[in-house]
Motif scaffolding. Structure first.
Motif, PDB file in Angstrom:
ATOM      1  N   LEU A   1      10.807 148.549   9.846  1.00 51.01           N
ATOM      2  CA  LEU A   1      11.004 147.665   8.702  1.00 51.01           C
ATOM      3  C   LEU A   1      10.121 148.076   7.530  1.00 51.01           C
ATOM      4  O   LEU A   1      10.538 148.003   6.374  1.00 51.01           O
ATOM      5  CB  LEU A   1      10.722 146.219   9.106  1.00 51.01           C
ATOM      6  N   SER A   2       8.903 148.534   7.815  1.00 49.31           N
ATOM      7  CA  SER A   2       8.017 148.993   6.744  1.00 49.31           C
ATOM      8  C   SER A   2       8.588 150.229   6.068  1.00 49.31           C
ATOM      9  O   SER A   2       8.498 150.377   4.844  1.00 49.31           O
ATOM     10  CB  SER A   2       6.632 149.313   7.303  1.00 49.31           C
ATOM     11  N   ALA A   3       9.163 151.120   6.862  1.00 52.34           N
ATOM     12  CA  ALA A   3       9.723 152.355   6.310  1.00 52.34           C
ATOM     13  C   ALA A   3      11.031 152.108   5.573  1.00 52.34           C
ATOM     14  O   ALA A   3      11.455 152.948   4.772  1.00 52.34           O
ATOM     15  CB  ALA A   3       9.932 153.370   7.422  1.00 52.34           C
ATOM     16  N   ALA A   4      11.675 150.974   5.817  1.00 54.61           N
ATOM     17  CA  ALA A   4      12.967 150.686   5.194  1.00 54.61           C
ATOM     18  C   ALA A   4      12.848 150.388   3.708  1.00 54.61           C
ATOM     19  O   ALA A   4      13.827 150.458   2.990  1.00 54.61           O
ATOM     20  CB  ALA A   4      13.650 149.528   5.912  1.00 54.61           C
ATOM     21  N   GLY A   5      11.666 150.069   3.265  1.00 53.59           N
ATOM     22  CA  GLY A   5      11.481 149.834   1.840  1.00 53.59           C
ATOM     23  C   GLY A   5      10.635 148.606   1.578  1.00 53.59           C
ATOM     24  O   GLY A   5      10.359 147.809   2.482  1.00 53.59           O
ATOM     25  N   PRO A   6      10.225 148.456   0.330  1.00 53.43           N
ATOM     26  CA  PRO A   6       9.336 147.334  -0.002  1.00 53.43           C
ATOM     27  C   PRO A   6       9.986 145.966   0.137  1.00 53.43           C
ATOM     28  O   PRO A   6       9.304 144.967   0.316  1.00 53.43           O
ATOM     29  CB  PRO A   6       8.939 147.613  -1.451  1.00 53.43           C
TER      30      PRO A   6
END
Length: 124
Positions: A16-21
């Protein structure tokens, strides 16, 4: 850092962190532990509803079929046929698993299995 996907700080929070801000608040909620607990509760409730339906619906469908056919005297035979199908399916699961494991070369008690045995464990 937890290696399991749903534990706080696990792979799901990293994804979820890598999916975007825009997913950062959800990732932090998952890392807090409250999100993980809520997800587990939601999964267990959903699983309970699905399994409850799977257990109850066949009997309800048979009851509707008995009423629609007008042959209430055959209700016992219909329920018995359903139980026979369930029992045969349950027995065939064990037989199929034992057959696949023996054909692929699974060795009980051995920590490192051959590639074919590992593929056999994935099959059933």
């Amino acid at each position: 850092r937890a290696a399991l996907p749903l534990l706080p700080g696990g792979l799901l929070a990293d994804f979820l962190s890598a999916a975007g801000p825009s997913f950062a608040p959800l990732a932090e909620w998952m890392r807090s532990g409250i999100g993980t607990f809520s997800l587990f509760v939601g999964c267990y409730v959903w699983n309970g509803l699905a399994l409850g339906g799977m257990v109850a619906l066949p009997d309800l469908i048979i009851a509707e079929a008995v009423v629609a056919s007008g042959e209430e005297s055959r209700a016992g035979a219909m329920y018995g046929a359903k139980q026979l199908v369930y029992r045969v399916a349950s027995a065939s699961q064990g037989i199929l698993t034992a057959l696949v494991m023996s054909l692929t070369g699974y060795m009980p008690g051995v920590h490192v299995q051959s590639e074919t045995a590992r593929n056999g464990l994935r099959f059933p």
